[in-house]
Design an enzyme around this catalytic site. Structure first.
Site, short mmCIF file in Angstrom:
data_model
loop_
_atom_site.label_atom_id
_atom_site.label_comp_id
_atom_site.label_asym_id
_atom_site.label_seq_id
_atom_site.Cartn_x
_atom_site.Cartn_y
_atom_site.Cartn_z
N ARG A 127 0.83 -1.20 0.00
CA ARG A 127 0.00 0.00 0.00
C ARG A 127 0.88 1.26 0.00
O ARG A 127 2.05 1.21 0.33
CB ARG A 127 -0.91 0.02 1.24
N LYS A 171 1.68 2.06 7.45
CA LYS A 171 2.02 1.27 8.63
C LYS A 171 2.97 2.04 9.54
O LYS A 171 3.59 3.02 9.13
CB LYS A 171 2.65 -0.06 8.22
N TYR A 208 -0.96 4.58 10.81
CA TYR A 208 -1.35 3.58 11.82
C TYR A 208 -0.15 3.30 12.70
O TYR A 208 0.94 3.00 12.20
CB TYR A 208 -1.79 2.27 11.14
N HIS A 264 -0.65 1.68 16.35
CA HIS A 264 -0.94 0.54 17.24
C HIS A 264 0.14 0.42 18.33
O HIS A 264 0.72 -0.63 18.55
CB HIS A 264 -1.05 -0.76 16.43
N GLU A 311 -5.69 5.02 13.93
CA GLU A 311 -6.63 4.09 14.58
C GLU A 311 -7.33 4.68 15.80
O GLU A 311 -8.31 4.10 16.29
CB GLU A 311 -5.92 2.79 14.97
N ASP A 360 -2.69 -6.64 15.29
CA ASP A 360 -2.04 -5.32 15.39
C ASP A 360 -2.10 -4.76 16.80
O ASP A 360 -1.27 -3.95 17.18
CB ASP A 360 -2.72 -4.32 14.44
#
Length: 377
Positions: free
Chosen positions: A15, A75, A94, A96, A118, A270
């Protein structure tokens, strides 16, 4: 603002954080967009497409980080990127954090501003930047689970929907949120016998109303989970506690109660996973077996369908990226409360309580920084 879009370097992550259409919208507003060479190729977007949109291509990841005031990623940064992040740089991706202490400490040490997709949250408690990837991951969970139920891949040798004269597979979905709902639609569409387990009666009433007849609901508790897993063929972990580590609903000892060839897909990996025996895997090496139970725990499932995922992600993140670029993160957060819970780490301080609690680290309320902006303005 100067915006950098680096190429994702996590294993099999194809991505990209911004498609050419998104880049064009930012450039139209007077911002400079730098895209690392070939960053979009895995998603089907060439350097020429970005240049046509008004972005500038930079040859290296180092140059992209060095030039940018705001980095937009998909990510979380991985270890080779830690040293590239600058003090006061805004990282929008993101993260996490609650499941990854080294990352948390690295971002604290960097003194950057970390705004996590998130945990951006609307007033109705929905998570608008998590939804598109949750939709993808929920659907993929069943797609992958059905695949690994095949005997050559370690499963029971069961076709998810069966055929006339045979019973369909039994699918248990732990969690009735976005991931669980999408997984249920997918499994039901393939003809499986589906049970969604959740702790919210209002949510289960809603799901009972909208789901097809081959989807049932059941209260999620240890007694019921232990009962259901004995005959389950595919179990999908779809539990989310925003910004915090997921609880273990499937414990190590429960594997003994499952039939050989049962498949577990933990979409919550995740956030630490809701299956105790879960550990992050990659698309290159996606599964492992414990007690004859197949575990699929890929931490970036949507990365396998990057064209769909990149467009869906940009559709959701771009309005927020524009606000951050136009106003800066402090003013944008003051004017849009949805961004405030997205702030996790600011200039060496953890400002999201669940992350601080996860590692017993100091917590500083985000108001400290927003009040400073109000005073200065």
């Amino acid at each position: 603002m100067i915006i950098g879009v680096p190429k994702e370097i996590k294993n099999n992550e194809n991505r990209v954080a911004l498609n050419p259409a998104g880049a064009k919208e930012l450039v139209k507003r007077g911002h400079t967009v730098y895209v690392q060479h070939t960053a979009g190729e895995g998603s089907g977007f060439t350097d020429a497409m970005y240049e046509e949109a008004g972005a500038t291509i930079l040859p290296t990841i180092e140059g992209t980080y060095a030039a940018a005031e705001m980095i937009i990623k998909v990510k979380e940064p991985i270890e080779p990127e830690y040293k590239l992040i600058k003090e006061d740089q805004l990282i929008f991706t993101y993260f996490h954090f609650a499941s990854h202490e080294p990352l948390t400490k690295a971002m604290v040490d960097s003194k950057a501003v970390c705004l996590a997709y998130e945990t951006v949250e609307k007033t109705d408690r929905s998570l608008p930047l998590l939804v598109p990837m949750s939709e993808v991951a929920g659907r993929m969970a069943v797609q992958k689970g059905a695949n690994y139920l095949e005997k050559p891949l370690g499963g029971k040798g069961i076709l998810l929907g069966g055929v006339p004269g045979t019973l369909p597979a039994k699918v248990i979905i732990l969690g009735g949120g976005v991931v669980g709902t999408q997984a249920a639609w997918m499994a039901a569409g393939l003809g499986a016998d589906v049970t969604i387990m959740d702790v919210s009666l209002p949510r289960m009433r809603y799901l009972s109303d909208v789901m097809p007849k081959n989807v049932k609901t059941m209260m999620s508790n240890e007694f019921n989970i232990r009962k259901m897993i004995k005959e389950a063929d595919l179990i999908v972990g779809a539990v989310l506690i925003p910004g915090a580590k997921a609880p273990h609903l499937i414990t190590r000892d429960m594997l003994k109660e499952m039939q050989p060839g049962t498949v577990l897909v933990d979409v919550a990996v995740d956030q630490g996973g809701c299956i105790e025996t879960c550990k992050p895997t990659t698309h290159q090496d996606p599964t492992y077996v414990i007690d004859d139970v197949v575990h699929y725990c890929v931490a970036n499932m949507p990365g396998a369908v990057p064209y769909t995922s990149t467009i869906a992600l940009t559709n959701a993140t771009l309005p927020y990226a524009i606000q951050l670029a136009d106003k800066g993160w402090k003013k944008a957060a003051l004017e849009n409360p949805e961004l405030v819970p997205g702030l996790n780490v600011i200039k060496g301080d953890i400002v999201y309580k669940a992350v601080a609690d996860a590692f017993d680290m100091p917590y500083v309320p985000v108001d400290k920084y927003l009040e400073e902006e109000l005073v200065n303005s």
